[in-house]
Write an enzyme that holds these catalytic residues in place. Structure first.
Site, PDB file in Angstrom:
ATOM      1  N   ARG A 191    -127.171 -52.291  -9.228  1.00 30.77           N
ATOM      2  CA  ARG A 191    -127.127 -50.928  -8.673  1.00 30.77           C
ATOM      3  C   ARG A 191    -125.819 -50.709  -7.905  1.00 30.77           C
ATOM      4  NH1 ARG A 191    -132.671 -52.084  -7.297  1.00 30.77           N
ATOM      5  NH2 ARG A 191    -134.109 -50.530  -8.188  1.00 30.77           N
ATOM      6  N   TYR A 197    -115.789 -19.807  23.989  1.00 29.30           N
ATOM      7  CA  TYR A 197    -117.078 -19.490  23.373  1.00 29.30           C
ATOM      8  C   TYR A 197    -116.881 -19.148  21.900  1.00 29.30           C
ATOM      9  CZ  TYR A 197    -115.576 -14.669  23.380  1.00 29.30           C
ATOM     10  OH  TYR A 197    -114.866 -13.532  23.118  1.00 29.30           O
ATOM     11  N   HIS A 224    -122.003  -2.890   3.674  1.00 30.17           N
ATOM     12  CA  HIS A 224    -122.864  -2.193   4.630  1.00 30.17           C
ATOM     13  C   HIS A 224    -124.242  -2.852   4.676  1.00 30.17           C
ATOM     14  CE1 HIS A 224    -125.709   1.064   5.757  1.00 30.17           C
ATOM     15  NE2 HIS A 224    -124.790   1.280   6.685  1.00 30.17           N
ATOM     16  N   GLY A 280    -127.927 -40.218  -7.352  1.00 24.31           N
ATOM     17  CA  GLY A 280    -127.852 -39.827  -8.764  1.00 24.31           C
ATOM     18  C   GLY A 280    -126.450 -39.767  -9.322  1.00 24.31           C
ATOM     19  N   MET A 307    -124.119 -42.271  -9.417  1.00 19.19           N
ATOM     20  CA  MET A 307    -123.645 -43.455 -10.137  1.00 19.19           C
ATOM     21  C   MET A 307    -124.825 -44.134 -10.824  1.00 19.19           C
ATOM     22  SD  MET A 307    -120.642 -44.720  -7.610  1.00 19.19           S
ATOM     23  CE  MET A 307    -121.719 -44.719  -6.205  1.00 19.19           C
ATOM     24  N   SER A 312    -109.940 -12.646  21.391  1.00 16.42           N
ATOM     25  CA  SER A 312    -111.059 -13.002  20.526  1.00 16.42           C
ATOM     26  C   SER A 312    -110.491 -13.093  19.114  1.00 16.42           C
ATOM     27  CB  SER A 312    -112.144 -11.931  20.602  1.00 16.42           C
ATOM     28  OG  SER A 312    -113.161 -12.228  19.670  1.00 16.42           O
ATOM     29  N   ARG A 321    -133.764 -46.392   4.554  1.00 20.70           N
ATOM     30  CA  ARG A 321    -132.638 -45.539   4.984  1.00 20.70           C
ATOM     31  C   ARG A 321    -133.201 -44.395   5.816  1.00 20.70           C
ATOM     32  NH1 ARG A 321    -131.339 -42.924  -0.975  1.00 20.70           N
ATOM     33  NH2 ARG A 321    -133.361 -41.944  -1.237  1.00 20.70           N
ATOM     34  N   CYS A 381    -114.919 -14.238  16.976  1.00 19.38           N
ATOM     35  CA  CYS A 381    -115.999 -13.310  16.662  1.00 19.38           C
ATOM     36  C   CYS A 381    -116.092 -13.019  15.176  1.00 19.38           C
ATOM     37  CB  CYS A 381    -115.857 -12.021  17.460  1.00 19.38           C
ATOM     38  SG  CYS A 381    -114.381 -11.090  17.043  1.00 19.38           S
ATOM     39  N   LYS A 422    -126.696 -49.262   0.725  1.00 19.70           N
ATOM     40  CA  LYS A 422    -127.826 -50.013   0.190  1.00 19.70           C
ATOM     41  C   LYS A 422    -127.673 -51.505   0.496  1.00 19.70           C
ATOM     42  CE  LYS A 422    -129.480 -48.973  -3.961  1.00 19.70           C
ATOM     43  NZ  LYS A 422    -130.934 -48.718  -3.848  1.00 19.70           N
ATOM     44  N   ASN A 438    -112.368 -13.024  10.343  1.00 18.04           N
ATOM     45  CA  ASN A 438    -112.551 -12.388   9.031  1.00 18.04           C
ATOM     46  C   ASN A 438    -111.206 -11.846   8.552  1.00 18.04           C
ATOM     47  OD1 ASN A 438    -115.223 -12.905   9.422  1.00 18.04           O
ATOM     48  ND2 ASN A 438    -115.839 -10.785   9.716  1.00 18.04           N
TER      49      ASN A 438
END
Lengths: 886, 886
Positions: free
Chosen positions: B106, B861, B466, B115, B117, B774, B350, B841, B36, B778
């Protein structure tokens, strides 16, 4: 490439002669000449009578394979030259009808690979030379028998005609002659069989059996080379970490015969008693026999002591030789000899295999005799063998009716009458019966019965099942997960195939092998001699890696301390939760609907936990005690069967549906990676807080009574530095509050288990707060390899059988994978905190190879179950001898 | 330490003035002045009318904390000096009863923390100065209202008197005056309330409300400093990776009032339409109002276009300013302005927040306008936002009756009538109804119904259940695992608390947030504009990390290719096994008692698998296709309910007991780490052999038809180099046999997934044989962290809430832990094979932060679900812009 190798080999000496009291080789040339060849050379040089011969080097074997299985240039010439020297030495000639030279052809690698490769005896016999042998031996039966043995062995090994085919002909002969044993056949029979054998070879191979001794020899040498890469040799090498490019040497040696009449004989002997270690010449022999007769057990051999009377000269010579060999090799020797017509020949000498007891006694005696030093003595005892000394074992002479094989869950042996439930076990034991508790699987309610039983057999569960873990803690024999055993608890019986074993029947368990044996077998009780203490004392002098124990009870702690443990590396608090008087409060805690009621239940558990710690601290006075905060998922403490749920509901004053719903809600797909360890401490801080309070109140109580207490609080399953930080702060707050009030000074550490891969990777960050690391290699193995220990049984055996994996990674540490995680964790941890205390508390802490690894990566200690403590102490000493660490 | 910091700060400039067309700061000083403060300085320097003021630097805030929350030496003097400059600039004085200076105070950090501060307006008012304001404004009501607002705000923020306490007094006043709205209260009311408010402050704090403006200002500045470390600011920073030591600046600025009559007003505007991106001035304003009135929504603001008529001069000036600001900042600006008695003041500028569509259009337009270059344009679109463009979304203006929240399993939105089984879904859909399929969880038999439905809602299951996996593949909206929804399939209804939803009732799902909404909500359909293609085209020009897709069906492959995927990174063969016409043969294969019957069953599956591959290869003509061999444990294919077991038994011609026993025997304690992946390939080689055959026969078939096929066979779950070697040899043998017969040349690769920690550690050895890696992040996340994805829900939320873990590691890659494993795996793999093809993957392949990580570690990739492909393409381009890689 092939040419290059051939040339290279040709520039080196390929064949080493030994004979006439002088050998070209020596005992330290095992790599080049193989163990056998080096031994024969060494004995020859020592002036020991050895039948002369020559050794083709292991390099030739390697060259043979590099050269497309052709002999390297010059080899044929070298072999012929040495054959000539052999003929000259003996005054006999290859193929000479009057005085034929006969040889044996044997393999011999750097290390002994018993039975893995092939041997051919009596080579040089054919239809002509057998006549010479008859003349020399004046024994046609012996001569034709030797001939047919040669044909049989050679055809099997070199020509690929199966041994069984010859046996069929032999059986037919015996049938026709209406006799039972080979010994009943005459010279004529053998002569006839030789004809039949040769016809069989012709039929099977399309070629006549080779008559020329030189062709026979070439074939035999090739066969020995080939045998280096037969399937069983390859498998043996893989199992024993022997490189495939070592190759084997070939020993061609003049035959001597122990079966040429009553002045001949053959025997094997040990320079000390291999069973007890007693310093006395020990062995047996047979008059008029060949080596294989001793092994075959057709005739009963005589004890070696009687040889003195039978052949005093040969005996005296033998005594002299064995003493020279032992003091030359500085170890107990296993020797083979043959006496041919009164003349002694040594055929082999090597370090003798021995029992644990013998190993210990021999090692200690030899130090006393000034033959070896303490370090050498320590290297002479196999750590794993020590187990034999700590548990009762099955009499090795007993005949066993084995009916099943499970997992060797807890070592030792046990004999008792079968009972099928824990109460029964206690009742029977009270009236003085020895019982074996047989269950599908055990649960915490069975503890009393397990304690009362001599041993435990379960049909389900793995090496870390409840039965296995508890039994090991108790030092009690256990065979777990014996799937062949179908337990019918209702009808109080179990079956294995057609065999039915009822309540009260006797069985015997071998917890060291997993065998289940029908009936009552004689056991040998362990005896811890002074020599054992001596070895242990020397081990502790040498070792730099300490040995602690995994112990959850004062009893286990005491046993371990007696076995020399220098602290507790893992005290699991959850086993305390399972005890009958506590499980109720634990379940109340789990079923609590809010923090307040959970705290109320915890308040009931707290004095009991404290009481345990008080006792354990007392036992371990002056030694550190690592206590691990609660680890398993809460559902492990809840019942899963409808009946037990209903009972619990009644006790707790809630509906069975409520209990069931709680049990359901706690269920996990993969509990191993679920809501457990410090994750419980984060979500239910009141549990860990109670435990910390119990630990430090106990510490203050015993310290006031003058006990030196060194508590180390271990937070399990950490993967995030913040997990550890938050829980450490909580523990420190509790500790400082309690110690502060006491006006005592008690030093304590707060540390963590490194058991998740992420913890090892961020060990540098965790070590900012953690004061010690203990590698939990059970879980670390599961996660690094993605092997669920409970489920791996479905594929692990096939992996090991097919040699895709060499060893069960739950028994011996996977040094490449899990070991790498440990190295990363240790290095990163010590980077932040150079004096970080590092240990291991998985099952691997008692495995010698794994102990060596832990030593090499610089751990401060290993921790193992009480009965493995001596094993680990010795392993730690050996590790230091092999790879000295400051 | 404190002294040192104080000294250090004292040597630097602590306060920056702006006003009279000149600022000491500038727009590039965000770190020092906050966003600001830098914006106000920059606007001032640009000659834009900004109320004058000064900024206390962020360094002062840091010093404040280092100095035990005291003002650094010299600050008071500096503030006073600048206050004097401000008074001079305005000709007004702090506390002057005639012409009082009023200021706002401010906070303003480097980055916007909306919001988080505190702000205080109208500072400088007291009982004396309010009279001056009345005189100046000629508006007693406005003046007393401003005064009471100041007391309320200041008391809340600085003195800690709760906002609600003041509201009670206000409510009481309205009640007494029998009015409903604040606007109905008079000047007298506000005056009276000021008295009451001050009494309340006295009562609550024991001290009178500070009257001196200087005391007020000191308190306000301290409060802004303090607010940097309030709980919500800390949390916001942690969530947004903002370091705690940045500190906040404090902006003290002269007040201007938009509520001083009909020539005053206030408004907010965007330099372009933030919803569509259209190049037109867009915003709204209110005459005679303050900023908070616009936000509060009490009066309806006017569109900015009408301002031209209302205040033509101010509007012209505003137009001029917004154009200058946009071309100065080269980005769409979000501006705030106030008109006080006809005079325009800018309060903020801004970068404006915008929808995905607007972001794309603005970026492309600005390139066309020559304002920015392509790379800057690419950085202006948030990759995650693109998702909005690819799926229908809920109209942001719609009022929603949210009744539950599950997992955002598959993005987009769907509206339909509830049905409770798959057949019903298909029937309703056939007659033209839009339906939402609601199930406890879905299973392979539900595929048809899932396809027929608009969206899927399940009450159980996670992000990889699933339902979730299949829905993502279909690009269909899915909310999974919404536990609040209790499904009663039998009675065809579900309940959420008291709400009952019956078959046929309308519901709406938001698959991007997981929300379940009652009733029919308006959706906005996606529109892929030419601008979108343009951005994607530029992204591909820049990116060096490729984007492939995870696709198991020809349909998914086509969708992904249309979205720009450059190959398939993961084609899971098991999803093919679940299809209705195949599951029977698959189950037959599993129940087979020997290899022969297993092969027979596999022979039935083979043509179907081959058919799938043929179609997929056709769709991906010219692009590589990675096909993963069977991965899940076999029990996943078997039914578990008694009824289904009975049915299967009947089909297979065996007893239900036999099926049940097989199901039991395949059960696993921790299936995630069980008998799956290449472990199946090792124990049942015939399965993988069939799959290899299907792949290469399909490849040959399409190649003959002129398709360029690039198959890459992926062996999952490898942890041992031998596992890979054995299975690779098998695949190569099959491939060479099939390709050899065809007389075609087809290049193919055999590689592996790196998804177990051990695989990463021994990547150098695996890469000796593997031609590509690869990373299966997970499973790698599950194992590295020891988190079972199915069970982590029990503690993960509490971990994230307590900030022990920052983010769900299954949604965004754990770069510290799992990332380290990936680095180790990549480095070691490429050490052996420098040109090793490496990709990812896991689900992370579509997460922008994770894509950036993958780029940085040098992956070739990333692979993600079809609908994430554009997201990943943009993320890959941004990664390259941030960290250029060759």
């Amino acid at each position: 490439m092939a040419t290059k190798v051939a040339t290279k080999v040709a520039t080196k000496k390929m064949v080493y002669f030994f004979g006439n009291g002088k050998a070209e080789g020596a005992g330290d040339m095992k790599n080049l000449l193989g163990g056998k060849g080096a031994g024969l050379a060494e004995m020859t040089n020592l002036g020991v009578p050895v039948p002369p011969g020559f050794t083709i080097t292991t390099e030739v074997c390697t060259g043979f394979y590099a050269n497309d299985k052709k002999w390297p240039e010059g080899l044929e010439e070298d072999v012929k030259t040495n054959l000539k020297r052999l003929e000259d030495a003996l005054g006999a000639r290859f193929g000479d009808p009057a005085n034929p030279l006969l040889v044996s052809v044997r393999s011999g690698a750097r290390v002994s690979m018993p039975g893995m490769m092939d041997t051919i005896l009596n080579l040089g016999l054919n239809d002509t030379t057998v006549q010479g042998l008859i003349k020399k031996s004046n024994n046609p039966r012996f001569s034709y028998d030797s001939y047919r043995r040669f044909i049989q062995m050679y055809s099997d090994v070199v020509l690929g005609v199966e041994h069984a085919e010859f046996e069929h002909l032999l059986d037919a002969r015996k049938k026709a002659r209406k006799v039972q044993h080979d010994t009943e056949l005459t010279a004529e029979d053998w002569k006839e069989l030789v004809v039949q054998f040769k016809a069989l070879v012709k039929e099977k191979t399309g070629k006549p059996f080779p008559e020329t001794p030189w062709d026979q020899l070439k074939g035999a040498i090739n066969a020995v080379f080939d045998s280096w890469n037969n399937a069983r040799a390859i498998k043996y090498r893989k199992l024993n970490d022997i490189p495939g490019d070592w190759g084997t040497a070939v020993n061609v040696q003049a035959m001597v015969f122990g079966n040429m009449g009553d002045t001949s004989g053959t025997g094997v002997a040990f320079t000390r008693d291999p069973a007890t270690g007693e310093k006395k010449f020990f062995g047996e022999y047979l008059i008029n026999a060949q080596g294989e007769d001793v092994v075959a057990g057709i005739r009963t051999p005589q004890p070696i002591s009687t040889l003195e009377q039978a052949m005093p000269l040969a005996f005296k010579q033998l005594e002299d030789i064995y003493r020279r060999l032992e003091s030359h090799y500085k170890d107990m020797q296993d020797i083979e000899f043959t006496i041919q017509e009164g003349k002694l020949f040594m055929l082999q000498t090597r370090g003798g295999k021995r029992t644990a007891a013998a190993a210990v006694q021999i090692a200690v005696d030899m130090v006393k005799e000034g033959l070896i030093d303490k370090k050498t003595a320590l290297m002479r005892v196999q750590p794993d063998q020590l187990d034999q000394l700590l548990h009762p074992m099955i009499d090795p002479k007993a005949k066993l009716q084995k009916i099943g094989k499970g997992l060797p869950a807890s070592p030792g042996a046990a004999v008792g009458r079968v009972v099928f439930n824990a109460d029964e076990a206690e009742r029977w034991a009270e009236r003085g019966e020895k019982v074996i508790l047989v269950r599908t699987e055990t649960s915490p309610e069975d503890i009393g019965g397990m304690d009362a039983a001599e041993g435990i057999l379960t049909s389900r569960g793995g090496m870390t099942s409840h039965a296995a873990v508890v039994a090991r803690g108790m030092g009690k024999c256990c065979v777990a997960g014996c799937g062949e055993v179908k337990v019918d608890e209702a009808r109080k019986r179990f079956t294995v195939g057609d065999i039915v074993v009822k309540e009260g029947d006797w069985i015997t368990l071998n917890g060291s092998t997993g065998e289940v044996i029908l009936g009552q077998v004689k056991l040998i009780q362990p005896e811890l001699s002074g020599d054992f203490s001596k070895i242990m004392e020397w081990a502790d002098e040498v070792a730099v890696t300490g040995v602690r124990t995994n112990a959850d009870t004062p009893h286990d702690a005491q046993v371990a301390r007696d076995f020399g443990a220098r602290g507790i590396g893992l005290c699991r608090t959850e086993h305390m939760f399972f005890a009958e008087d506590r499980i109720k409060a634990v379940r109340e805690m789990i079923l609590a609907k809010d923090v307040e009621s959970r705290k109320k239940a915890l308040a009931k558990i707290m004095p009991m936990q404290k009481g345990d710690f008080v006792e354990i601290f007392r036992v371990m006075d002056g030694l550190p005690v690592i206590i691990r905060l609660l680890d398993p998922p809460l559902h492990e403490f809840l019942p899963h069967e409808d009946e037990a749920i209903a009972e619990l509901a009644k006790e707790m004053g809630v509906t069975p549906a409520e209990v069931k719903q709680k049990v359901e809600s706690l269920k996990e797909m993969n509990p191993m990676m679920g809501h457990r360890g410090c994750r419980l401490g984060i979500t239910f801080p009141e549990i860990y807080e109670m435990q910390a309070r119990a630990i430090f109140e106990a510490a203050v109580e015993v310290a006031k009574a003058g006990v030196k207490v060194i508590p180390e609080v271990m937070i399990p399953l950490v993967i995030l530095e913040k997990e550890f930080k938050v829980l450490k702060e909580m523990c420190v707050e509790v500790a400082n509050e309690i110690i502060g009030k006491s006006s005592l000074k008690i030093d304590y550490l707060i540390g963590t288990m490194i058991e998740m891969p992420r913890a090892a990777l961020i060990a540098d960050k965790i070590a900012e707060e953690a004061e010690f690391f203990s590698f939990g290699t059970n879980d670390l193995t599961q996660l690094t390899l993605g092997f669920s220990r409970d489920d791996a049984g479905k594929f692990l055996p096939s992996y090991i059988e097919r040699n895709i994996l060499e060893k069960d990674p739950f028994q011996t540490l996977d040094q490449v994978g899990v070991g790498e995680m440990i190295k990363i964790g240790s290095e990163r941890g010590r980077k932040t905190r150079p004096n970080l205390e590092i240990g291991i508390c998985g099952e691997h802490g008692g495995d010698p190879a794994s102990v060596e690894f832990c030593h090499n990566v610089g751990m401060d200690y290993v921790s193992c179950s009480p009965f493995r403590v001596p094993v680990a102490r010795l392993a730690a000493a050996q590790a230091q001898i092999k790879n000295p660490r400051k």
